[in-house]
Design a protein around this motif. Structure first.
Motif, short mmCIF file in Angstrom:
data_model
loop_
_atom_site.label_atom_id
_atom_site.label_comp_id
_atom_site.label_asym_id
_atom_site.label_seq_id
_atom_site.Cartn_x
_atom_site.Cartn_y
_atom_site.Cartn_z
N VAL A 139 -11.12 9.15 -8.11
CA VAL A 139 -9.72 9.02 -8.55
C VAL A 139 -8.79 9.76 -7.60
CG1 VAL A 139 -8.09 9.61 -10.38
CG2 VAL A 139 -10.33 8.65 -10.96
N LEU A 140 -9.16 10.96 -7.20
CA LEU A 140 -8.33 11.73 -6.27
C LEU A 140 -8.25 11.05 -4.91
CD1 LEU A 140 -9.53 15.30 -7.26
CD2 LEU A 140 -7.23 14.37 -7.57
N ALA A 141 -9.33 10.39 -4.50
CA ALA A 141 -9.30 9.66 -3.23
C ALA A 141 -8.33 8.49 -3.30
CB ALA A 141 -10.71 9.16 -2.88
N VAL A 142 -8.28 7.81 -4.44
CA VAL A 142 -7.36 6.68 -4.61
C VAL A 142 -5.92 7.13 -4.39
CG1 VAL A 142 -6.40 5.08 -6.31
CG2 VAL A 142 -8.88 5.35 -6.10
N PHE A 143 -5.58 8.30 -4.89
CA PHE A 143 -4.20 8.79 -4.75
C PHE A 143 -3.88 9.21 -3.31
CE2 PHE A 143 -4.80 10.08 -9.40
CZ PHE A 143 -4.22 8.90 -9.85
N GLN A 144 -4.89 9.51 -2.52
CA GLN A 144 -4.67 9.91 -1.13
C GLN A 144 -4.64 8.74 -0.16
OE1 GLN A 144 -4.09 13.11 0.15
NE2 GLN A 144 -3.81 13.51 -2.04
N LEU A 145 -5.14 7.59 -0.56
CA LEU A 145 -5.32 6.49 0.38
C LEU A 145 -4.04 5.94 1.00
CD1 LEU A 145 -8.28 4.43 -1.14
CD2 LEU A 145 -8.23 5.79 0.94
N PRO A 146 -2.93 5.77 0.27
CA PRO A 146 -1.74 5.23 0.94
C PRO A 146 -1.30 6.06 2.15
CG PRO A 146 -1.47 5.14 -1.44
CD PRO A 146 -2.72 5.92 -1.18
N PHE A 147 -1.18 7.37 1.97
CA PHE A 147 -0.80 8.22 3.09
C PHE A 147 -1.88 8.21 4.18
CE2 PHE A 147 -1.33 12.40 5.10
CZ PHE A 147 -0.14 12.49 5.79
N ALA A 148 -3.15 8.24 3.77
CA ALA A 148 -4.24 8.28 4.75
C ALA A 148 -4.26 7.01 5.60
CB ALA A 148 -5.57 8.47 4.02
N ILE A 149 -4.09 5.86 4.98
CA ILE A 149 -4.09 4.60 5.73
C ILE A 149 -2.88 4.55 6.66
CG2 ILE A 149 -3.83 2.09 5.49
CD1 ILE A 149 -5.50 2.27 2.95
N PHE A 150 -1.74 5.03 6.20
CA PHE A 150 -0.55 5.10 7.05
C PHE A 150 -0.82 5.96 8.28
CE2 PHE A 150 3.28 7.60 8.08
CZ PHE A 150 4.09 6.59 8.55
N MET A 151 -1.43 7.13 8.09
CA MET A 151 -1.73 8.02 9.21
C MET A 151 -2.70 7.39 10.19
SD MET A 151 -0.29 11.01 9.57
CE MET A 151 -1.57 11.71 10.62
N MET A 152 -3.72 6.73 9.67
CA MET A 152 -4.73 6.15 10.55
C MET A 152 -4.19 4.93 11.28
SD MET A 152 -7.02 8.28 10.49
CE MET A 152 -7.88 7.36 11.78
N ARG A 153 -3.30 4.18 10.68
CA ARG A 153 -2.69 3.07 11.41
C ARG A 153 -1.90 3.60 12.61
NH1 ARG A 153 1.30 -1.86 9.23
NH2 ARG A 153 1.57 -2.78 11.30
N ILE A 154 -1.12 4.66 12.40
CA ILE A 154 -0.38 5.26 13.51
C ILE A 154 -1.34 5.75 14.60
CG2 ILE A 154 1.11 7.18 14.15
CD1 ILE A 154 2.42 6.97 11.44
N THR B 167 0.83 -1.21 0.00
CA THR B 167 0.00 0.00 0.00
C THR B 167 0.86 1.25 0.00
OG1 THR B 167 -1.76 -1.17 1.21
CG2 THR B 167 -1.81 1.24 1.22
N LEU B 168 1.90 1.26 0.84
CA LEU B 168 2.79 2.42 0.88
C LEU B 168 3.59 2.57 -0.41
CD1 LEU B 168 4.22 2.31 4.52
CD2 LEU B 168 2.34 3.70 3.62
N ALA B 169 3.88 1.44 -1.07
CA ALA B 169 4.66 1.50 -2.31
C ALA B 169 3.94 2.27 -3.41
CB ALA B 169 4.99 0.09 -2.79
N ILE B 170 2.61 2.39 -3.29
CA ILE B 170 1.86 3.14 -4.30
C ILE B 170 2.29 4.60 -4.30
CG2 ILE B 170 -0.47 3.82 -5.02
CD1 ILE B 170 -1.52 1.29 -3.72
N LEU B 171 2.81 5.08 -3.15
CA LEU B 171 3.27 6.47 -3.08
C LEU B 171 4.42 6.74 -4.04
CD1 LEU B 171 3.25 6.99 0.80
CD2 LEU B 171 1.71 8.07 -0.86
N MET B 172 5.15 5.70 -4.41
CA MET B 172 6.30 5.89 -5.29
C MET B 172 5.92 5.88 -6.77
SD MET B 172 9.24 3.61 -3.35
CE MET B 172 8.28 2.09 -3.45
N VAL B 173 4.65 5.61 -7.07
CA VAL B 173 4.21 5.56 -8.46
C VAL B 173 3.71 6.94 -8.87
CG1 VAL B 173 2.62 4.48 -10.10
CG2 VAL B 173 3.55 3.14 -8.19
#
Length: 274
Positions: free
Chosen positions: A141-156, A107-113
């Motif tokens: 579409v814009l939500a899809v691009f925000q999800l990796p960071f958002a999931i990372f923040m919510m896990r923390i 999921t985080l790797a999507i940030l590098m794409v």
């Protein structure tokens, strides 16, 4: 004497913070002043006034139409991002399942794409599900691009909540969903606000995705500002453009000022509610 020593000791702090404030506020103040200043080739050519805003208000479908488009796109992106990140972050933080860490890293790797490389496949996908050239589809579409960071923040955020808090709710008779809704969501509220604010700012100011996915009167305000030109020998109406930048900026500034306390808490403390 103590007060004098304290002031002297904090002088570097005041100098640095004051310099940073000037550095960041100067472009905003300059744009606001320029939007009401006389500009060659604009509606405001003599003295200060709101002629540029009048031009903006009557550009093609009208500024309210473009603001409404931006609002629909941004709200869609925020709702989808917050709900998905809430459930995804909760699952990654509180549950153990095979491949959890590998899935989280993927999921985080999507940030590098680079997201521009995904726009053509997403455009094809939106056509297949009937959401091409729609505000809701662009928001998704814009939500899809925000999800990796958002999931990372919510896990923390969820990991910072003591497990005893959830266990106490379960002992009191709450189910998993009820404990999430009644106990954990209030505890991670600053994290949710941080995620929602990031999603709103990204969707509100995005230019590339609407450029690919939207056309006609569906365009949001950033795209409309780029297309807003005075049709006289190709000269750009900088006055009306600066007025549009002010209109585009004001909601972001107000929203940040209202939510800044939660925004800082979401980053600094993992959103544990005291």
């Amino acid at each position: 004497m103590k007060n004098f020593s304290r002031v002297v000791g904090r002088t570097p702090y005041y100098v640095v913070t004051g310099g940073l404030a000037i550095l960041f506020l100067y472009p905003l103040i300059w744009t606001a002043v320029s939007s009401v200043s006389p500009q060659p080739g604009s509606a405001q050519v003599d003295g200060y006034g709101f002629g540029n805003y009048v031009t903006l208000a009557h550009y093609q479908a009208g500024v309210l139409t473009y603001l409404g488009n931006s609002l629909v796109i941004s709200v869609t992106a925020v709702v989808v991002t917050v709900l998905t990140a809430l459930l995804g972050g909760y699952a990654f933080a509180k549950f153990a399942f095979p491949g959890k860490d590998a899935l989280f890293l993927l999921t985080l790797a999507i940030l590098m794409v680079p997201y521009a490389t995904l726009l053509i496949p997403l455009l094809i996908w939106l056509k297949q599900i009937g959401l091409n050239n729609t505000l809701v589809g662009t928001g998704l579409v814009l939500a899809v691009f925000q999800l990796p960071f958002a999931i990372f923040m919510m896990r923390i955020s969820f990991e910072s909540v003591p497990r005893e808090l959830e266990e106490a709710a379960l002992v009191d008779g709450c189910g998993t969903v009820s404990a999430l809704r009644r106990v954990l969501v209030p505890a991670v509220k600053p994290g949710l606000i941080t995620v929602g604010l990031f999603a709103f700012l990204a969707a509100w100011n995005d230019f590339m995705v609407p450029l690919y996915l939207l056309g006609g009167d569906n365009q949001p305000l950033p795209l409309a500002l780029v297309n807003m030109r005075q049709q006289v020998m190709g000269v750009i109406d900088y006055g009306a453009t600066q007025a549009g930048v002010v209109v585009l900026t004001v909601p972001c500034v107000l929203l940040f000022l209202v939510l800044q306390r939660h925004y800082v808490n979401g980053f600094m403390s993992g959103a544990l509610k005291g």
